[in-house]
Design a protein around this motif. Sequence first.
Motif, short mmCIF file in Angstrom:
data_model
loop_
_atom_site.label_atom_id
_atom_site.label_comp_id
_atom_site.label_asym_id
_atom_site.label_seq_id
_atom_site.Cartn_x
_atom_site.Cartn_y
_atom_site.Cartn_z
N CYS A 145 -4.01 16.88 2.62
CA CYS A 145 -5.35 17.34 2.25
C CYS A 145 -5.44 18.85 2.10
CB CYS A 145 -6.38 16.87 3.27
SG CYS A 145 -6.58 15.09 3.32
N LEU A 146 -4.49 19.58 2.66
CA LEU A 146 -4.51 21.04 2.56
C LEU A 146 -3.77 21.55 1.33
CD1 LEU A 146 -3.91 22.03 6.31
CD2 LEU A 146 -6.08 21.81 5.07
N GLY A 202 0.83 -1.19 0.00
CA GLY A 202 0.00 0.00 0.00
C GLY A 202 0.86 1.24 0.00
N LEU A 203 0.25 2.38 -0.31
CA LEU A 203 0.98 3.65 -0.35
C LEU A 203 0.73 4.44 0.92
CD1 LEU A 203 2.63 5.85 -1.71
CD2 LEU A 203 0.54 6.62 -2.88
N HIS A 204 1.82 4.82 1.56
CA HIS A 204 1.79 5.69 2.73
C HIS A 204 2.57 6.94 2.37
CE1 HIS A 204 1.34 6.81 6.84
NE2 HIS A 204 2.59 6.59 7.20
N LEU A 205 2.09 8.12 2.76
CA LEU A 205 2.72 9.33 2.26
C LEU A 205 2.73 10.45 3.30
CD1 LEU A 205 4.00 10.15 -0.43
CD2 LEU A 205 1.80 11.12 -1.10
N SER A 234 -4.40 0.33 -2.01
CA SER A 234 -4.73 0.95 -0.73
C SER A 234 -3.82 2.12 -0.40
CB SER A 234 -4.66 -0.10 0.38
OG SER A 234 -3.41 -0.77 0.37
N PHE A 235 -4.33 3.01 0.45
CA PHE A 235 -3.61 4.24 0.82
C PHE A 235 -3.84 4.54 2.30
CE2 PHE A 235 -3.76 8.85 1.58
CZ PHE A 235 -2.52 9.25 1.10
N ARG A 236 -2.81 5.08 2.94
CA ARG A 236 -2.95 5.61 4.30
C ARG A 236 -2.22 6.95 4.37
NH1 ARG A 236 -1.93 1.52 8.78
NH2 ARG A 236 -4.16 1.15 8.41
N ALA A 237 -2.93 7.98 4.79
CA ALA A 237 -2.36 9.31 4.89
C ALA A 237 -1.37 9.40 6.04
CB ALA A 237 -3.47 10.35 5.07
N TRP A 245 -2.37 9.97 9.77
CA TRP A 245 -3.83 9.77 9.67
C TRP A 245 -4.57 11.05 9.25
CZ3 TRP A 245 -1.58 9.11 14.71
CH2 TRP A 245 -1.04 7.84 14.91
N LEU A 246 -3.87 11.98 8.58
CA LEU A 246 -4.47 13.27 8.24
C LEU A 246 -5.18 13.16 6.89
CD1 LEU A 246 -1.57 15.70 9.31
CD2 LEU A 246 -3.48 14.80 10.68
N ALA A 247 -6.46 12.84 6.93
CA ALA A 247 -7.24 12.66 5.69
C ALA A 247 -8.44 13.60 5.65
CB ALA A 247 -7.68 11.22 5.55
N GLN A 248 -8.31 14.75 6.26
CA GLN A 248 -9.33 15.79 6.22
C GLN A 248 -8.67 17.15 6.00
OE1 GLN A 248 -11.26 15.13 10.08
NE2 GLN A 248 -13.17 14.60 9.03
N PRO A 249 -9.36 18.07 5.29
CA PRO A 249 -10.61 17.89 4.55
C PRO A 249 -10.36 16.96 3.35
CG PRO A 249 -9.65 20.03 4.08
CD PRO A 249 -8.83 19.44 5.17
N SER A 250 -11.22 16.01 3.15
CA SER A 250 -10.94 14.86 2.29
C SER A 250 -11.29 15.04 0.82
CB SER A 250 -11.65 13.63 2.84
OG SER A 250 -12.98 13.91 3.21
N LYS A 251 -11.93 16.13 0.43
CA LYS A 251 -12.43 16.26 -0.94
C LYS A 251 -11.33 16.18 -1.98
CE LYS A 251 -15.31 19.27 -3.83
NZ LYS A 251 -16.13 20.51 -3.87
N ASN A 252 -10.29 17.00 -1.88
CA ASN A 252 -9.22 16.99 -2.88
C ASN A 252 -8.45 15.68 -2.88
OD1 ASN A 252 -9.88 19.57 -3.68
ND2 ASN A 252 -8.17 20.57 -2.65
N LEU A 253 -8.16 15.15 -1.69
CA LEU A 253 -7.45 13.88 -1.62
C LEU A 253 -8.27 12.76 -2.24
CD1 LEU A 253 -5.14 12.07 -0.65
CD2 LEU A 253 -6.30 11.90 1.57
#
Length: 330
Positions: free
Chosen positions: A108-109, A81-84, A139-142, A145-153
């Motif tokens: 996400c920002l 999976g990709l972690h970034l 699969s992906f994990r931010a 755990w920062l996956a908000q605001p999630s729209k662009n991501l």
Amino acid sequence: MIECIFTLDYEIMGNGTGTLSDLVYNPAQVLADTFQRHRLPFVAFIEAAELEMIERAGTDKAIDLVKCQVSAFYSRGVEIGLHLHPQWYQGDFKNGCWQLDYNEYNICLLPEEKIDLYLSRAISYLRYVLNDPGFNPVSFRAGNWLAQPSKNLSRSLVKHNIKIDSSVFKGGLIKHFNIDYRPALKNSYFWRFRDDINKPEISGPLLELPIYTKMVPFWKLISRAGAKSYSINRRSDKSFISKFARLSDILRLRYPLKFDFCKLELKEMISIIEQLLKYDKQTPSIYKPIVLSGHTKDNFAPEQLDSFIIYLKNKNINVTTLDQAALKCL
């Protein structure tokens, strides 16, 4: 039906400290050997940005060992999976240490175009390491755990044909970064979503398989290592305001304890499963994929993991991967 999914964040410290040998290669090998001995799969979330930047700068000779290890995992059928952590991409190695760009700490920002660029870059690096030009992570994990605001991501993940996210931990709150996963507490064991990672949407293009959490009284965590899981590892976070923000995240009546197989004691992990087995008897038709998380950089006891795996086998609980679990999340 309960299935367990062991996920491993494959990385050094978030501020660039530590060696690949001590924090990635050696612990990952011990863990992988344990799973191979039991002939069980796991998911390795590879932090592609840090590995690429370390290789480019030539700051750690163990990078070649790490690349060979990741390639060996892939050959053995480990889900990659990709972690970034995007702060790496604008980082620079000066005076013997990494200077990372914390303005890009939360992916996400960033503008959608930059998220696209970073995802493309990370996937390209994984293809290079795996020697597979057709590879694409499912699969992906931010980072953190920062996956908000999630729209662009979310939109960028869809563009890059990534199907599954596993960044959410129900009940999570990181005020310093405006992260609030408390609304997800009302969700089931998995859900589809589109622009709001907390909001289930039947036709959503992405599947959320959250890290499993157990809501516990906050005082149970104050004296344990799990209460430190929000540490940001950045110099500016030594301020009183930052420390107070982290403390206020914890000081709630109920706090999410992540199912972390590197931090929890064996008896704690068994207790979580025993409680889940009780729920499963009441709702046997509901599929319950239970995502456990761990980090190579965290010390863990191999004998404890071994005992826990034996316990799962004795309870006839299957161990699977995110991509295989997704096939059952219909």
